[in-house]
Design an enzyme around this catalytic site. Structure first.
Site, PDB file in Angstrom:
ATOM      1  CD  GLU A   1      -3.010  -1.256   2.082  1.00  0.00           C
ATOM      2  OE1 GLU A   1      -2.689  -1.125   3.269  1.00  0.00           O
ATOM      3  OE2 GLU A   1      -4.177  -1.455   1.711  1.00  0.00           O
TER       4      GLU A   1
ATOM      5  CD  GLU B   1      -3.479  -7.238   3.227  1.00  0.00           C
ATOM      6  OE1 GLU B   1      -4.485  -6.706   3.736  1.00  0.00           O
ATOM      7  OE2 GLU B   1      -2.383  -6.673   3.135  1.00  0.00           O
TER       8      GLU B   1
HETATM    9  C1  GAL Z   1      -4.982  -3.884   4.249  1.00  0.00           C
HETATM   10  C2  GAL Z   1      -3.553  -3.678   4.706  1.00  0.00           C
HETATM   11  C3  GAL Z   1      -3.234  -4.423   5.960  1.00  0.00           C
HETATM   12  C4  GAL Z   1      -4.327  -4.221   6.968  1.00  0.00           C
HETATM   13  C5  GAL Z   1      -5.631  -4.662   6.406  1.00  0.00           C
HETATM   14  C6  GAL Z   1      -6.782  -4.431   7.330  1.00  0.00           C
HETATM   15  O1  GAL Z   1      -5.377  -2.839   3.442  1.00  0.00           O
HETATM   16  O2  GAL Z   1      -2.656  -4.056   3.708  1.00  0.00           O
HETATM   17  O3  GAL Z   1      -2.010  -3.971   6.440  1.00  0.00           O
HETATM   18  O4  GAL Z   1      -4.401  -2.876   7.290  1.00  0.00           O
HETATM   19  O5  GAL Z   1      -5.913  -3.898   5.260  1.00  0.00           O
HETATM   20  O6  GAL Z   1      -6.621  -5.006   8.557  1.00  0.00           O
END
Ligand code: GAL
Length: 970
Positions: free
Chosen positions: A410, A486
């Site tokens: 990010e 993620e």
């Molecule tokens: C994503 C980010 C993570 C964490 C997650 C939410 O956008 O890459 O570091 O913040 O969201 O828990």
């Protein structure tokens, strides 16, 4: 202000980055207690600390490695995306906590041999530091989770040496370290003094490929000085390292079969033990392959975390993480969002995990200023970006487990990222490059996204995603493999919807799995609970968003992890007609390491068991077996087949369960026969109170063993068991997932008043031997409501049977949180036994791990201690349950099933609590008997509940039967 703190240079005086390794050259560990002094700002920091004669007797001590906020100096602070300081790169606040560290150490005469050099190595210092040896300034460095080495030969002397280190919490580097985690500072990884004997090896790069077509391995080790290589097991003895050696047959390294070959590099100055894993990573045919096979990531994002030590982890904790992962069928780790302690990667090599090694980089906070001045696209930061990537790749390049480099997280887009990718590709053409935030995937080898919905993943899987405007870019991206770096945000109760993702990964070859966000809750231990953002008085914070892991802060697996284990199991066991189907979902190995056993349970009690012989089943294959011959049973019967480790492995003992499947072989013999009202033998009797009531109509109503309140129609006792009888309940303490999303379900629910429903009795009537209580349940200020009708009758054996009929009235546009009954039992009730799904909690979209069986737990054990209290503990598909204590209790039977929750506080208490310690046992056990609950989804970050798991407001009926359980007789 010290100028290096606000300069763009990542450091000064440092050695070139190189491989992280240990050798037989002497070393001196500089971990342990150091003298320590924390100042609130640079200006207030003491002067002269570098002077070996400086008097630090008034200072305290701090262990190295550690983070000073975890030891009572200053406080931890949590923000997700926000920078906790004004955005004016490269400046940082005047209030810049600055820690001075000092220690001395002895160096023996002649240490390292004639002509030896010496290097001082810091494996991680957050966020910026300067070091002095014996009063000489060595340089400074940023890049918190990256190694720094200084050449110290000319300053080191035999005997006593004094090392001083000044660490600043904030530096220009902080702009590049805006990861979603606690802001913590200090020397948090090892400090070592390394002797570099004359002729020592400075750096080397192992290239160990595997040709799946021939089974051959190729090995070449690039070395900074000429070196010899020995891999005795492969017949390579003292050969030149930097030549290509072809070995006709090697066993490849995979995460499933982490075969390492012990080797040694030797130069005139030292010997370096090595562990070599042969494997080849490619992107071909639009797929990411290892050793020629498509791999499927069953992954997690791992931050380094310990509830007492923060990001300073012991080897034991690192190992514990990997063992827990392996035991839960996890095969991949993204090192979000920085390179981990190097020992972790050695353990991944050894125990087998695919690793996406991510650079220590995130500038997410620029999002809130529309990415103005984002360092990623500002040439002044170019050197800092490249420096971070070089230190990542150089340190970790010799780990077979590392199969992909990630540029960071990010950080928007820009030319500095592009240059990082280009440099990496040149330096290590053998590993693909990952970076999520560039959705066009211009400089990466894998299309990566986070939190994409099932629908979008499906489209991507079909290579039918929305096109990019630029046709060339679109063609490039469409040809790439896809991963969810993620997904399935594991915050609080959830995630829901894992199974549906897994099906997509198994359906579309392009979808090569994903990495659940995230491994561990970053709660900080505080007395007997865990603290989260805001608990340390931060002026800006993101609350409990920091506790979103599959394991609790103390590494107890959460129900989410247990569910994930089941969803990603590498063996699938199903049944079709009289056949069992076993499918090998590993990418490489057969199933010979597993043994298969079965049990037959009648009403949850084992009545027979046996073993199953499987034919050889290579990766990806499936086979059918006849269902074993089973004895006759009469009650509801289930066949459970389990695949367990046949022998001990380095990560779990023999007998460890890897996968299981369950088949219903005999259904329940029919729901309990409804009470007949024709005999009239047990009519509703309206008895008149005689015990001092003032009005003749003040007495209770009875039906068989049941006593009911005349005014409310509520059951108040069954036989001798006093209780606060069942009534309609639609509310649940919102989960983190209910609290997320746009709009958040919690807001929607509270908006229509589901948290403040009122019950109005319409009538209490006798009808054909039944007692019928009609009510309307509705919130103030709204015209929607629910007609709830309770039909009480007598069943066999003096049981009280209740049918709840629910009929929504008015324009309901929101799903129900839950639909069922709540009641309260005396506080002496402490044990729950049930036949249904268990042993853990289950919800509509997170229930794969709950098997049908007979279970028992205390009321306390039924609770799941989510760091932020919320709905939890639901046991699904319960056929019957007893809730008992020393004085007897209650038996509840479903027709056919119900969901069960029992706790020592109400949903309202749970809703009001902010930490687990706020939940205090009251004077009752509160029980919910539900027809259903709304699913969980993963809207705390990502998609909400899938339509098929939503609890749409609709007419429904729930039937349960109650009977008193007599007190045990001694
Ligand atoms: C994503 C980010 C993570 C964490 C997650 C939410 O956008 O890459 O570091 O913040 O969201 O828990």
């Amino acid at each position: 202000m010290t100028s290096y703190l606000t300069g763009f240079a990542p450091g000064a005086g440092r050695r070139e980055p190189r491989a992280g390794f240990t050798s037989d050259a002497p070393r001196i560990e500089l971990n342990g207690p150091w003298r320590f002094h924390l100042s609130p700002s640079v200006a207030e920091a003491p002067t002269g600390v570098a002077d070996p004669e400086f008097d630090d007797s008034g200072w305290g001590e701090l262990p190295v490695p550690s983070l000073w906020q975890m030891h009572g100096h200053g406080s931890p602070a949590y923000t997700n995306v926000d920078y906790p300081f004004p955005i004016e790169p490269p400046f940082v606040p005047d209030e810049n906590p600055t820690g001075d560290y000092r220690r001395d150490f002895e160096v023996p005469e002649g240490w390292g041999g004639d002509g030896a050099a010496a290097v001082l190595r810091f494996d991680g210092v957050d966020s910026c530091f300067t070091a002095w040896l014996n009063g000489h300034e060595l340089g400074f460095s940023t890049g918190s989770r990256l190694p720094t080495e200084f050449e110290v030969t000319e300053y080191l002397r035999p005997g006593r040496n004094v090392l001083a280190v000044r660490v600043h919490q904030w530096s220009a580097g902080s702009y590049l370290e805006d990861q979603d985690m606690w802001w913590l500072s200090g020397i948090f990884r090892d400090v070592t003094l390394l002797a570099r004997p004359a002729g020592a090896l400075d750096d080397f790069f192992v290239h160990a490929g595997y040709d799946a077509a021939t089974g051959a391995g190729t090995l070449r080790v690039e070395t900074s000085v000429p070196a010899r290589l020995t891999v005795a097991e492969l017949g390579l003895v003292d050969v030149p390292a930097d030549a290509t050696h072809t070995i006709a047959a090697v066993r490849p390294w995979t995460a499933e079969t982490p075969r390492l070959y012990q080797a040694e590099l030797s130069t005139a100055g030292e010997r370096v033990p090595l562990r070599i894993g042969f494997r080849t990573v490619t992107v071909e045919d639009g797929l990411l392959k290892v050793n020629g096979e498509r791999v499927l990531f069953r992954g997690v994002n791992r931050h380094e975390w310990h509830p007492e030590h923060g990001r300073a982890l012991s080897e034991e904790t690192m190992r514990e993480d990997i063992l827990l992962m392996k035991r839960h069928n996890i095969n991949a780790v993204r090192t979000s969002h920085y390179p981990p302690h190097q020992r972790f990667l050695e353990l991944c090599d050894e125990l087998g995990l695919w690793v996406v090694d991510e650079c220590d980089l995130e500038t997410h906070g620029f999002l809130f200023v529309d990415w103005r001045d984002n360092p990623s696209d500002d040439p002044r930061w170019r050197e800092a970006y490249l420096d971070r990537m070089r230190r990542t790749v150089e340190r970790d390049k010799n780990h077979p487990s590392v199969i992909m480099w990630s540029l960071g997280n990010e950080s928007g887009t820009g030319r500095n990222l592009e240059e990082m990718a280009a440099w990496t590709r040149r330096r290590d053409p053998d590993r693909p490059i990952h970076y999520e935030h560039d959705w066009d995937s211009r400089y990466v080898d894998v299309y990566s996204r986070m939190y994409a919905s099932h629908e979008e993943v499906d489209a991507i899987g079909r290579r039918a995603e929305e096109p990019l405007e630029d046709a060339g870019a679109d063609a490039h991206r469409r040809a790439l493999p896809f991963v969810l770096c993620e997904y399935a945000h594991a915050m609080g109760n959830g995630p829901g919807g894992l199974t549906e993702y897994q099906r997509l990964f198994e359906t579309h070859p392009r979808c090569q799995g994903g990495f659940v966000w995230e491994w561990i809750d970053h709660g900080i231990r505080r007395g007997d609970h865990f603290a989260y953002g805001g608990d340390f008085g931060e002026e800006l914070h993101d609350g409990n968003f920091v506790t979103d892991g599959l394991v609790f802060p103390d590494r107890t697996p959460s129900p989410g992890l247990v569910e994930y284990k089941k969803v990603i199991e590498p063996v699938r066991i199903t049944a079709e007609a009289d056949l069992l189907r076993v499918t090998n979902l590993y990418d490489f190995r057969d199933l010979s390491h597993l043994s298969f056993g079965w049990t037959l349970e009648e009403e949850g009690v084992v009545v027979a068991d046996g073993t199953l012989e499987l034919p050889e089943l290579p990766a990806g294959a499936s086979t059918e077996l006849p269902v074993p011959r089973l004895p006759e049973t009469t009650g509801e019967s289930w066949l459970t087949v389990r695949a367990v480790l046949a022998e001990d492995t380095p990560w779990a003992p023999a007998g460890h369960e890897v996968a299981w499947g369950q088949v219903a072989v005999r259904p329940a013999p029919g729901a309990a026969s409804p009470a007949t009202s024709t005999t009239g033998s047990t009519p509703v009797s309206t008895s008149v109170s005689t015990s001092g009531g003032t009005g003749a109509a003040a007495g209770p109503v009875t039906l068989g063993p049941g006593t009911f309140d005349r005014l409310t129609g509520r059951l108040t006792a069954i036989g001798g068991l006093a209780l606060d009888g069942p009534r309609l309940d639609l509310w649940r303490a919102p989960t983190d997932n209910d609290r997320g999303g746009f709009p958040a379900m919690e807001k929607v629910w509270r908006g229509v008043g589901l948290d403040r429903l009122r019950h109005r009795v319409i009538g209490i009537d006798r009808e054909d031997g039944s007692l019928v209580v009609r009510t309307r349940v509705a919130p103030a200020a709204r015209d929607i409501g629910v007609l709830a009708t309770y039909r009480w009758s007598l069943g066999a054996g003096d049981r009280l049977r209740l049918t709840l009929e629910v009929e929504p009235q008015g324009p309901w546009q929101v799903p129900f949180p839950r639909l069922g009954l709540r009641m309260a039992l005396p506080a002496w009730i402490d044990r729950v036994r049930w036949f249904g799904r268990g042993p853990g909690e289950a919800y509509a979209d997170s229930r794969q791990a709950a098997r049908v069986g007979r279970f028992e737990a205390s009321v306390e054990e039924l609770q799941t201690p989510y760091v932020f209290p919320q709905e939890n503990g639901n046991r699904a598909d319960v056929r019957w349950a007893t809730l008992t204590g020393p004085r007897g209790g209650l038996r509840v039977t479903g027709e056919p099933v119900f969901d069960l929750t029992a706790r020592r506080w109400t949903s309202e208490d749970l809703d009001a609590a902010a930490h687990t310690v706020d939940l205090v046992p009251g004077d009752a056990v509160h029980v919910n008997l539900d027809l259903a609950q709304h699913g969980l989804g993963t809207a705390s970050c990502g998609p909400g509940v899938l339509p098929e798991h939503a609890l749409t407001a609709r007419a429904a009926t729930l039937t349960v039967t109650f009977a008193e359980v007599a007190a045990p007789t001694e």
